[in-house]
Design an enzyme around this catalytic site. Structure first.
Site, PDB file in Angstrom:
ATOM      1  N   HIS A 189      57.609  36.826  48.056  1.00  0.00           N
ATOM      2  CA  HIS A 189      58.828  36.036  48.183  1.00  0.00           C
ATOM      3  C   HIS A 189      59.991  36.867  48.722  1.00  0.00           C
ATOM      4  CE1 HIS A 189      61.888  33.138  47.284  1.00  0.00           C
ATOM      5  NE2 HIS A 189      62.581  34.129  46.751  1.00  0.00           N
ATOM      6  N   GLU A 431      39.032  32.714  67.174  1.00  0.00           N
ATOM      7  CA  GLU A 431      39.175  33.828  66.237  1.00  0.00           C
ATOM      8  C   GLU A 431      37.822  34.280  65.694  1.00  0.00           C
ATOM      9  OE1 GLU A 431      41.754  32.619  63.008  1.00  0.00           O
ATOM     10  OE2 GLU A 431      40.971  30.579  62.997  1.00  0.00           O
ATOM     11  N   ASP A 455      42.009  37.488  62.885  1.00  0.00           N
ATOM     12  CA  ASP A 455      40.628  37.267  62.448  1.00  0.00           C
ATOM     13  C   ASP A 455      39.623  37.756  63.482  1.00  0.00           C
ATOM     14  OD1 ASP A 455      40.629  36.189  59.829  1.00  0.00           O
ATOM     15  OD2 ASP A 455      41.541  34.361  60.613  1.00  0.00           O
ATOM     16  N   CYS A 502      48.083  33.835  69.222  1.00  0.00           N
ATOM     17  CA  CYS A 502      49.014  33.702  68.099  1.00  0.00           C
ATOM     18  C   CYS A 502      48.739  34.710  66.994  1.00  0.00           C
ATOM     19  CB  CYS A 502      48.994  32.278  67.552  1.00  0.00           C
ATOM     20  SG  CYS A 502      47.384  31.768  66.954  1.00  0.00           S
TER      21      CYS A 502
HETATM   22  C1  PEP Z   1      44.694  34.911  63.365  1.00  0.00           C
HETATM   23  O1  PEP Z   1      43.636  34.933  62.742  1.00  0.00           O
HETATM   24  O2  PEP Z   1      44.968  35.707  64.284  1.00  0.00           O
HETATM   25  C2  PEP Z   1      45.738  33.930  63.020  1.00  0.00           C
HETATM   26  C3  PEP Z   1      46.808  33.803  63.769  1.00  0.00           C
HETATM   27  O3  PEP Z   1      45.548  33.194  61.905  1.00  0.00           O
HETATM   28  P1  PEP Z   1      45.805  33.697  60.404  1.00  0.00           P
HETATM   29  O4  PEP Z   1      46.512  35.034  60.502  1.00  0.00           O
HETATM   30  O5  PEP Z   1      46.640  32.644  59.794  1.00  0.00           O
HETATM   31  O6  PEP Z   1      44.422  33.790  59.876  1.00  0.00           O
HETATM   32 MG    MG Z   2      43.040  33.279  61.458  1.00  0.00          MG
END
Ligand code: PEP
Ligand code: MG
Length: 575
Positions: A189, A431, A455, A502
């Site tokens: 938090h 991923e 991932d 992302c």
């Molecule tokens: C990722 O796996 O790169 C991703 C953006 O998803 P998360 O970090 O939420 O698993």
């Molecule tokens: Mg992910």
């Protein structure tokens, strides 16, 4: 010097304010039977007062930070209203003839320790909330007044064991230069609040509170994750220079806010933001995000006792879509499982949760839950430019299955005459290595890809992303990762669709030129990283980026690639 987790970027230099909470002296004596009713009445009063106080903090937070940040206090109210806890305290006073404060203390401790002992991050966090509420009730019972962070009258660095939601909500933010805490991680938090307030913070130092008594000079380096107490004059001077440099850089980068992420020779990329809660769109817009590349919807499902309703979700998605005003908003369907659990959803204990019952796999099973989310997403799509993204796709088979559910929901909406964007784009997170390898097959059936390197790295390199011990093996610059990224981008372009990224790599300055050169169309990252990446893109030519990406693909080791990237970056950006 203490090392912790770099939780919120920036540098703070200032006087320490040691925030230790005074713990009320609990009355452990036994009480006379004739006093029992009095103690119960005192307890009922304290509960009333506690609820009023929480209600006030909730309103203040809602005004200052928005509805989402105030939700935590809704949870506190629920705890203060919990009949089970209430009865347990009253029974204890009646049966054991003890004071109300003693009974509250024991009941809260029992419940909190039980929650903490479970291997569940959600319940561990709830134990913190429960203790927060318990302390408030006890203080109200005994009239203990704690140092109030709303009365800070000097610029300070707050050093504390941890900061609870009530602490951060009530404190006088304009007086706070930085935070450093003993406990917490990047998603605690305190860290989330610090980032949204743009206050430099280091969390999880282990024992920073033991190194100070208050009033010392301290440096909090939220970029490196270090805290220095009583720095010598050379160190202090170094950091004063660093701070000026950092501020100048931030100011300079801020000027890029409304400029495109375009290379010197005119190649444009889209820089968009990753968000976790709807209120984060403000930070995205402030940093010049041209859209949302990843809305991690699981946060809407966490920190609560039941599923969010379709209406709640609809409002959240609509809010973001409207605030982004026609800019693309990519919303990922629920990615729960792995390290994220929901207490109200029966999830199995697994040997390998990251390889287990997660994300789309779970959604395809929990059909009603999935349909509710898709319905909320489709309805919200009538109010902006929403794209739907499925997580954890391993082959085209899950894409087809998920799309079948989506089509079913669309048909149901059609029957009811409810409007939605009929051309809504649907894409996937790439991923899992198998999806990256078969990107050419999947590209025929989706509208876009978004590479989740967090991932993708853990699965390709067989390195648990949560395991500190093996973190040196977690290398996004491993040639295997670069090859997979290239494969995905090339396959998407062959089919005329776009590829975004992302995962954290998209916001890494060292990766920017390579990714640009590989042809990545969209970079999605924490809002505060956008100006930096934009600056890099604006200072290089696409030609040079392509050359550099080709060169990087011939290299053998992650280190080689990283060193070459550093050199290149230094040659295009003056620090
Ligand atoms: C990722 O796996 O790169 C991703 C953006 O998803 P998360 O970090 O939420 O698993
Ligand atoms: Mg992910």
């Amino acid at each position: 010097m203490l090392k912790g987790v770099a939780a919120s970027p920036g540098i703070a230099i200032g006087k320490v304010f040691l925030y230790t909470k005074k713990f009320a002296e609990i009355n452990t004596r036994n009480i006379d039977v004739s006093m029992v009713e009095d103690e119960i009445a005192k307890f009922e009063n304290a509960i009333k007062l506690t609820k009023e106080q929480i209600e006030k903090i909730k309103e203040k937070t809602e005004k200052e930070f928005g509805k989402d940040k105030a939700e935590i206090f809704e949870a506190h109210l629920m705890l203060a209203n919990d009949p089970e806890l209430f009865d347990a305290v009253i029974n204890m006073i009646k049966n054991e003839h003890i004071t109300a404060d003693n009974a509250v203390n024991q009941v809260i401790e029992q419940h909190a320790s039980m929650m903490e002992s479970l291997d569940d991050e959600y319940l561990k966090e709830r134990a913190v909330d429960l203790r927060d509420v318990g302390t408030r009730i006890i203080n109200n019972l005994l009239g203990t007044v704690n140092i109030n962070l709303s009365e800070l009258d000097d610029n300070v660095i707050i050093i504390a064991k941890d900061l609870t939601p009530s602490d951060t909500a009530t404190m006088r933010k304009e007086m706070v230069l930085g935070f450093a805490t003993d406990v917490g991680g990047r998603t605690s938090h305190t860290a989330i609040m610090a980032r949204s307030l743009e206050i430099p913070a280091v969390v999880g130092t282990g024992n920073v509170t033991q190194s100070v008594i208050g009033g010392e000079t301290a440096i909090v380096d939220g970029n490196e994750g270090t805290v220095i107490i009583n720095p010598d004059s050379t160190t202090l001077k170094d950091y004063e220079d660093k701070l000026i440099k950092y501020k100048t850089k931030v100011e300079k980068l801020k000027k890029l806010k409304d400029l495109p992420a375009m290379t010197i020779d005119g190649k444009k990329s889209l820089l968009v933001a990753n968000i976790g809660i709807p209120e984060d769109v403000k930070g995205a817009l402030n940093n010049g995000a041209e859209g949302i590349g990843l809305f991690r919807t699981e946060f809407l499902y966490m920190n609560r006792n039941d599923f969010p309703t379709e209406e709640e979700q609809f409002e959240a998605y609509k809010y973001v879509a409207e605030k982004m005003n026609g800019k693309p908003v990519t919303i990922r369907t629920l990615d729960i499982g792995g390290d994220k659990k929901l207490p109200y959803l029966n999830m199995p204990d697994e040997m390998n949760p990251f390889l287990g019952y997660r994300a789309i796999r779970l959604c395809l099973d929990e059909r009603e839950m999935f349909k509710t989310q898709l319905r909320a997403l489709l309805r919200a799509s009538a109010y902006g430019n929403i794209l739907i993204m499925y997580p954890m796709i391993s082959s085209v088979v899950e894409v087809r299955k998920a799309n079948a559910v989506l089509n079913e929901v669309k048909e149901e909406l059609d029957v009811k005459g409810i409007k939605y964007d009929k051309d809504i784009k649907v894409g996937i997170m790439v991923e899992i290595p198998s999806a990256a390898m078969t990107a050419d097959i999947i590209a025929r059936e989706v509208d876009f890809f978004s590479i989740g390197t967090n991932d993708l790295c853990q699965y390709t390199l067989a390195v648990d992303r949560m395991n500190e011990k093996i973190k040196d093996y977690y290398k996004p610059f491993n040639p295997a990762i670069l090859r997979l990224i290239k494969n995905v981008i090339d396959a998407s372009h062959k089919e005329g669709i776009f590829t975004a990224m992302c995962g954290e790599m998209a916001g890494d300055p060292l990766a920017a030129v390579i990714l640009l050169g590989l042809g990545l169309d969209e970079f999605s990252m924490s809002s505060s990283s956008i100006p930096n990446i934009k600056n890099i893109i604006r200072n290089v030519t696409y030609e040079r980026a392509k050359e550099f990406a080709s060169l990087a693909l011939t290299m053998s080791t992650p280190d080689e690639i990283e060193i070459a990237s550093k050199k290149l970056l230094n040659s295009i950006i003056e620090e």
